[in-house]
Design a protein around this motif. Structure first.
Motif, PDB file in Angstrom:
ATOM      1  N   SER A 156       2.434  18.461  -1.111  1.00 35.44           N
ATOM      2  CA  SER A 156       2.350  18.338   0.002  1.00 35.44           C
ATOM      3  C   SER A 156       1.912  16.938   0.597  1.00 35.44           C
ATOM      4  CB  SER A 156       1.419  19.457   0.416  1.00 35.44           C
ATOM      5  OG  SER A 156       0.066  19.051   0.221  1.00 35.44           O
ATOM      6  N   GLU A 157       1.019  16.182  -0.479  1.00 36.71           N
ATOM      7  CA  GLU A 157       0.454  14.813  -0.265  1.00 36.71           C
ATOM      8  C   GLU A 157       1.891  13.960   0.065  1.00 36.71           C
ATOM      9  OE1 GLU A 157      -2.315  13.339   0.383  1.00 36.71           O
ATOM     10  OE2 GLU A 157      -3.231  15.425   0.452  1.00 36.71           O
ATOM     11  N   LEU A 158       2.901  14.376  -0.286  1.00 34.58           N
ATOM     12  CA  LEU A 158       4.099  13.272  -0.011  1.00 34.58           C
ATOM     13  C   LEU A 158       4.455  13.432   1.391  1.00 34.58           C
ATOM     14  CD1 LEU A 158       6.585  14.003  -3.062  1.00 34.58           C
ATOM     15  CD2 LEU A 158       5.122  11.495  -2.413  1.00 34.58           C
ATOM     16  N   ASN A 159       4.263  14.601   2.216  1.00 35.58           N
ATOM     17  CA  ASN A 159       4.760  14.925   3.393  1.00 35.58           C
ATOM     18  C   ASN A 159       3.694  14.269   4.307  1.00 35.58           C
ATOM     19  OD1 ASN A 159       6.733  16.713   2.926  1.00 35.58           O
ATOM     20  ND2 ASN A 159       5.486  18.419   2.933  1.00 35.58           N
ATOM     21  N   VAL A 160       2.210  14.242   4.005  1.00 39.64           N
ATOM     22  CA  VAL A 160       1.237  13.788   4.547  1.00 39.64           C
ATOM     23  C   VAL A 160       1.557  12.112   4.563  1.00 39.64           C
ATOM     24  CG1 VAL A 160      -1.185  13.055   4.397  1.00 39.64           C
ATOM     25  CG2 VAL A 160      -0.538  15.344   3.980  1.00 39.64           C
ATOM     26  N   GLU A 161       1.830  11.501   3.482  1.00 42.85           N
ATOM     27  CA  GLU A 161       2.256  10.237   3.287  1.00 42.85           C
ATOM     28  C   GLU A 161       3.310   9.852   4.103  1.00 42.85           C
ATOM     29  OE1 GLU A 161       1.412   6.195   1.494  1.00 42.85           O
ATOM     30  OE2 GLU A 161       0.506   8.333   1.582  1.00 42.85           O
ATOM     31  N   GLU A 162       4.129  10.452   4.447  1.00 42.71           N
ATOM     32  CA  GLU A 162       5.388  10.183   5.065  1.00 42.71           C
ATOM     33  C   GLU A 162       4.818  10.093   6.671  1.00 42.71           C
ATOM     34  OE1 GLU A 162       9.338  12.234   6.882  1.00 42.71           O
ATOM     35  OE2 GLU A 162       8.888  12.842   4.767  1.00 42.71           O
ATOM     36  N   VAL A 163       3.983  10.886   7.067  1.00 43.63           N
ATOM     37  CA  VAL A 163       3.364  11.001   8.424  1.00 43.63           C
ATOM     38  C   VAL A 163       2.647   9.814   8.758  1.00 43.63           C
ATOM     39  CG1 VAL A 163       1.772  12.278  10.007  1.00 43.63           C
ATOM     40  CG2 VAL A 163       3.484  13.468   8.668  1.00 43.63           C
ATOM     41  N   VAL A 164       1.648   9.455   7.453  1.00 42.00           N
ATOM     42  CA  VAL A 164       0.909   8.222   7.714  1.00 42.00           C
ATOM     43  C   VAL A 164       1.600   7.124   7.770  1.00 42.00           C
ATOM     44  CG1 VAL A 164      -0.932   6.612   6.377  1.00 42.00           C
ATOM     45  CG2 VAL A 164      -1.149   9.531   6.525  1.00 42.00           C
ATOM     46  N   ASN A 165       2.818   6.868   6.929  1.00 39.90           N
ATOM     47  CA  ASN A 165       3.397   5.612   6.838  1.00 39.90           C
ATOM     48  C   ASN A 165       4.164   5.404   8.358  1.00 39.90           C
ATOM     49  OD1 ASN A 165       2.737   5.373   4.540  1.00 39.90           O
ATOM     50  ND2 ASN A 165       4.762   5.563   3.417  1.00 39.90           N
ATOM     51  N   ASP A 166       5.026   6.442   8.787  1.00 41.16           N
ATOM     52  CA  ASP A 166       5.407   6.391  10.090  1.00 41.16           C
ATOM     53  C   ASP A 166       4.684   6.157  11.087  1.00 41.16           C
ATOM     54  OD1 ASP A 166       7.840   7.406   8.974  1.00 41.16           O
ATOM     55  OD2 ASP A 166       7.664   9.536   9.801  1.00 41.16           O
ATOM     56  N   ARG A 167       3.434   6.559  11.171  1.00 41.07           N
ATOM     57  CA  ARG A 167       2.328   6.124  12.251  1.00 41.07           C
ATOM     58  C   ARG A 167       2.265   4.669  12.182  1.00 41.07           C
ATOM     59  NH1 ARG A 167      -2.705   5.254  11.289  1.00 41.07           N
ATOM     60  NH2 ARG A 167      -4.054   5.028  13.275  1.00 41.07           N
ATOM     61  N   ALA A 219       0.796  -1.236   0.007  1.00 42.68           N
ATOM     62  CA  ALA A 219      -0.055  -0.098  -0.171  1.00 42.68           C
ATOM     63  C   ALA A 219       0.842   1.193   0.059  1.00 42.68           C
ATOM     64  CB  ALA A 219      -0.912   0.103   1.090  1.00 42.68           C
ATOM     65  N   HIS A 220       1.999   1.115   0.867  1.00 41.77           N
ATOM     66  CA  HIS A 220       2.823   2.449   0.930  1.00 41.77           C
ATOM     67  C   HIS A 220       3.311   2.682  -0.428  1.00 41.77           C
ATOM     68  CE1 HIS A 220       3.229   2.305   5.421  1.00 41.77           C
ATOM     69  NE2 HIS A 220       1.759   2.508   5.169  1.00 41.77           N
ATOM     70  N   THR A 221       4.072   1.518  -0.955  1.00 41.65           N
ATOM     71  CA  THR A 221       4.670   1.611  -2.345  1.00 41.65           C
ATOM     72  C   THR A 221       3.861   2.148  -3.382  1.00 41.65           C
ATOM     73  OG1 THR A 221       6.165   0.057  -1.520  1.00 41.65           O
ATOM     74  CG2 THR A 221       5.968   0.462  -3.879  1.00 41.65           C
ATOM     75  N   SER A 222       2.553   1.806  -3.480  1.00 42.11           N
ATOM     76  CA  SER A 222       1.485   2.035  -4.256  1.00 42.11           C
ATOM     77  C   SER A 222       1.160   3.449  -4.215  1.00 42.11           C
ATOM     78  CB  SER A 222       0.309   1.189  -4.294  1.00 42.11           C
ATOM     79  OG  SER A 222      -0.723   1.446  -5.346  1.00 42.11           O
ATOM     80  N   ARG A 223       0.842   3.993  -3.073  1.00 42.16           N
ATOM     81  CA  ARG A 223       0.580   5.365  -2.823  1.00 42.16           C
ATOM     82  C   ARG A 223       1.732   6.376  -3.363  1.00 42.16           C
ATOM     83  NH1 ARG A 223      -1.728   3.725   2.215  1.00 42.16           N
ATOM     84  NH2 ARG A 223      -0.018   4.749   3.447  1.00 42.16           N
ATOM     85  N   GLU A 224       2.783   5.818  -2.945  1.00 43.28           N
ATOM     86  CA  GLU A 224       4.130   6.752  -3.101  1.00 43.28           C
ATOM     87  C   GLU A 224       3.978   6.975  -4.810  1.00 43.28           C
ATOM     88  OE1 GLU A 224       8.698   7.402  -2.347  1.00 43.28           O
ATOM     89  OE2 GLU A 224       7.733   5.758  -1.309  1.00 43.28           O
ATOM     90  N   ARG A 225       3.904   5.578  -5.453  1.00 40.87           N
ATOM     91  CA  ARG A 225       4.214   5.777  -6.763  1.00 40.87           C
ATOM     92  C   ARG A 225       3.097   6.463  -7.449  1.00 40.87           C
ATOM     93  NH1 ARG A 225       1.312   2.658  -9.689  1.00 40.87           N
ATOM     94  NH2 ARG A 225       1.097   0.800  -8.157  1.00 40.87           N
ATOM     95  N   ILE A 226       1.896   6.443  -7.168  1.00 42.36           N
ATOM     96  CA  ILE A 226       0.651   7.383  -7.586  1.00 42.36           C
ATOM     97  C   ILE A 226       0.823   8.830  -7.420  1.00 42.36           C
ATOM     98  CG2 ILE A 226      -1.765   7.844  -7.279  1.00 42.36           C
ATOM     99  CD1 ILE A 226      -2.199   4.742  -6.808  1.00 42.36           C
ATOM    100  N   ILE A 227       1.266   8.951  -6.183  1.00 41.50           N
ATOM    101  CA  ILE A 227       1.463  10.550  -5.872  1.00 41.50           C
ATOM    102  C   ILE A 227       2.700  11.014  -6.743  1.00 41.50           C
ATOM    103  CG2 ILE A 227       2.238  12.257  -4.026  1.00 41.50           C
ATOM    104  CD1 ILE A 227       1.184  10.089  -1.875  1.00 41.50           C
ATOM    105  N   LYS A 228       3.742  10.423  -6.889  1.00 38.56           N
ATOM    106  CA  LYS A 228       5.114  10.800  -7.860  1.00 38.56           C
ATOM    107  C   LYS A 228       4.468  10.847  -9.223  1.00 38.56           C
ATOM    108  CE  LYS A 228       8.751   9.801  -4.614  1.00 38.56           C
ATOM    109  NZ  LYS A 228       9.710   9.234  -4.252  1.00 38.56           N
TER     110      LYS A 228
END
Length: 130
Positions: free
Chosen positions: A114-125, A63-72
């Motif tokens: 900014s969604e990349l930053n949100v993604e980082e926070v969600v992933n870390d949590r 899920a994390h990989t997929s979301r990061e790929r989509i955002i980028k």
């Protein structure tokens, strides 16, 4: 709990955000997933907690990989549109509609970044919980 596999639309930011919200369901429900994954004392022999935990870990990674790929991918697409609009703006500096479209796309690009930053926070949590 797999993430949706449909392609995200980068044209409409609200639709893009909704798509990410749906994809983040696994992260939002991580505590629930862990509570249902780890067996209680009465179910220890019936459920392979190690295997179930590995599957949850893999789902989270996917899920994390997929979301990061989509955002980028959307950032790259929107950057390309902004670049094209800037080039057109250089040629037609008096075109107010073009300037308005450029500003709109630049704002969308900043929001996507900014969604990349949100993604980082969600992933870390999620990783801290896991």
């Amino acid at each position: 709990m797999a993430a949706p596999s449909a392609a995200a639309s980068c044209e409409d930011f609200a639709e893009f955000q909704e798509f990410l919200r749906v994809m983040r369901t696994i992260d939002d429900r991580i505590v629930h997933e862990l509570n249902t994954t780890i067996p209680t004392a009465s179910f220890v022999g019936k459920v392979d907690a190690g295997q179930t935990c590995k599957e949850l870990y893999q789902s989270l990674m996917d899920a994390h990989t997929s979301r990061e790929r989509i955002i980028k991918n959307c950032i790259a697409q929107t950057s390309s549109v902004v670049k094209t609009l800037r080039e057109e703006r250089e040629k037609a500096q008096d075109d107010v509609a073009l300037l308005k479209q450029l500003r709109k796309e630049q704002t969308k690009l900043k929001l996507m970044q900014s969604e990349l930053n949100v993604e980082e926070v969600v992933n870390d949590r999620s990783w801290k919980v896991l």
